[in-house]
Design a protein around this motif. Sequence first.
Motif, PDB file in Angstrom:
ATOM      1  N   GLU A   1     -18.064  37.482 -41.667  1.00 58.45           N
ATOM      2  CA  GLU A   1     -17.033  38.544 -41.222  1.00 58.45           C
ATOM      3  C   GLU A   1     -17.104  38.590 -39.747  1.00 58.45           C
ATOM      4  OE1 GLU A   1     -14.147  40.227 -42.223  1.00 58.45           O
ATOM      5  OE2 GLU A   1     -14.515  39.014 -44.216  1.00 58.45           O
ATOM      6  N   PHE A   2     -18.207  38.777 -39.200  1.00 55.71           N
ATOM      7  CA  PHE A   2     -18.551  38.989 -37.725  1.00 55.71           C
ATOM      8  C   PHE A   2     -17.679  37.604 -37.143  1.00 55.71           C
ATOM      9  CE2 PHE A   2     -22.218  41.748 -37.611  1.00 55.71           C
ATOM     10  CZ  PHE A   2     -21.547  42.912 -37.950  1.00 55.71           C
TER      11      PHE A   2
ATOM     12  N   LEU B   1     -13.911  37.992 -37.395  1.00 52.82           N
ATOM     13  CA  LEU B   1     -13.450  39.020 -36.201  1.00 52.82           C
ATOM     14  C   LEU B   1     -13.688  37.987 -34.665  1.00 52.82           C
ATOM     15  CD1 LEU B   1     -15.446  42.216 -37.329  1.00 52.82           C
ATOM     16  CD2 LEU B   1     -12.861  41.694 -37.274  1.00 52.82           C
ATOM     17  N   ASN B   2     -14.724  37.435 -34.493  1.00 52.19           N
ATOM     18  CA  ASN B   2     -14.837  36.689 -33.209  1.00 52.19           C
ATOM     19  C   ASN B   2     -13.903  35.864 -32.795  1.00 52.19           C
ATOM     20  OD1 ASN B   2     -16.560  36.527 -31.053  1.00 52.19           O
ATOM     21  ND2 ASN B   2     -17.348  34.790 -31.653  1.00 52.19           N
TER      22      ASN B   2
ATOM     23  N   ARG C   1     -10.946  35.945 -33.781  1.00 55.95           N
ATOM     24  CA  ARG C   1      -9.614  36.558 -33.688  1.00 55.95           C
ATOM     25  C   ARG C   1      -9.540  37.475 -32.179  1.00 55.95           C
ATOM     26  NH1 ARG C   1     -10.170  35.547 -38.660  1.00 55.95           N
ATOM     27  NH2 ARG C   1      -8.275  35.312 -40.021  1.00 55.95           N
TER      28      ARG C   1
ATOM     29  N   GLY D   1     -12.451  39.201 -31.284  1.00 55.90           N
ATOM     30  CA  GLY D   1     -13.123  40.600 -31.418  1.00 55.90           C
ATOM     31  C   GLY D   1     -12.404  41.912 -32.179  1.00 55.90           C
ATOM     32  N   VAL D   2     -13.121  42.918 -32.230  1.00 56.97           N
ATOM     33  CA  VAL D   2     -12.185  43.801 -33.061  1.00 56.97           C
ATOM     34  C   VAL D   2     -10.843  44.396 -32.561  1.00 56.97           C
ATOM     35  CG1 VAL D   2     -12.527  46.420 -33.733  1.00 56.97           C
ATOM     36  CG2 VAL D   2     -14.480  44.991 -33.759  1.00 56.97           C
TER      37      VAL D   2
ATOM     38  N   ALA E   1      -8.635  41.262 -33.473  1.00 51.87           N
ATOM     39  CA  ALA E   1      -8.285  41.341 -35.026  1.00 51.87           C
ATOM     40  C   ALA E   1      -7.564  42.553 -35.454  1.00 51.87           C
ATOM     41  CB  ALA E   1      -9.654  41.661 -35.962  1.00 51.87           C
TER      42      ALA E   1
ATOM     43  N   TYR F   1      -5.882  42.131 -39.114  1.00 51.72           N
ATOM     44  CA  TYR F   1      -6.895  41.347 -40.060  1.00 51.72           C
ATOM     45  C   TYR F   1      -7.674  42.551 -40.720  1.00 51.72           C
ATOM     46  CZ  TYR F   1     -11.143  39.011 -41.511  1.00 51.72           C
ATOM     47  OH  TYR F   1     -12.225  38.428 -42.149  1.00 51.72           O
ATOM     48  N   GLN F   2      -8.120  43.446 -40.347  1.00 53.98           N
ATOM     49  CA  GLN F   2      -8.899  44.399 -41.018  1.00 53.98           C
ATOM     50  C   GLN F   2      -7.923  45.138 -42.052  1.00 53.98           C
ATOM     51  OE1 GLN F   2      -9.026  44.318 -37.792  1.00 53.98           O
ATOM     52  NE2 GLN F   2     -11.014  45.134 -36.845  1.00 53.98           N
TER      53      GLN F   2
ATOM     54  N   LYS G   1      -7.359  42.568 -45.031  1.00 52.08           N
ATOM     55  CA  LYS G   1      -8.609  42.571 -45.479  1.00 52.08           C
ATOM     56  C   LYS G   1      -8.835  43.777 -46.711  1.00 52.08           C
ATOM     57  CE  LYS G   1     -12.373  39.668 -45.569  1.00 52.08           C
ATOM     58  NZ  LYS G   1     -12.048  38.389 -46.449  1.00 52.08           N
TER      59      LYS G   1
END
Length: 199
Positions: free
Chosen positions: A61-62, A65-66, A68, A70-71, A74, A79-80, A83
């Motif tokens: 998952e990290f 995110l990376n 994309r 970072g948070v 994303a 993304y989140q 998901k």
Amino acid sequence: LHTNSYDEAVTTPTEESVRRAMAIQLIITREFGLFKNQNPLQGSFMIEQLTDLVEDAVLNEFDALNRRGGVLGAMESYYQRGKIQDESLYYELKKNTGEYPIIGVNTYISPDTLAANYCRPPTELTRSTYEEKRAQLDNLNKFKGKNRQKAPAALEALKKTVLSGGNIFGELLETVKVASLGQITQLLYEVGGKYRRNM
């Protein structure tokens, strides 16, 4: 595994308490699947394996995110959110097919639940009365009035700490003594802005 019903010490167990005690055993054996292994702690092999699987999933998952950006990157690409929706649909389908057993929901359902006239019991909600709400607002106004002189200096100190990259938590512990949550939140919005999702 033995589970006592909660009223066993004072009376003959009722059907409801026996069902609950039995459900605890079923959750451990069927939902958690802990006893699919004869000795789940044998040399901790099973626990180590489960830990490794969780760690691998978290690292994947990290990485996602990376890739994309970072948070925040994303979040911009949803993304989140996507998901969460995908996982919700996945588990909902598994629950509906019974592939993912949930005791009392899709397996080992109470006969009362299966009855044609079954009606879900009302959810107990605790609501504040008008008097309680009014009392809370009065308390807030008294707090603000009492600290009218001290609050601006404390908020300014918090602002400087945020802008300088200092220990915000330590400063917050002092600020909350004289400033309300609303005052602090407003200050942090002014300093850091509010997140606005792109539509």
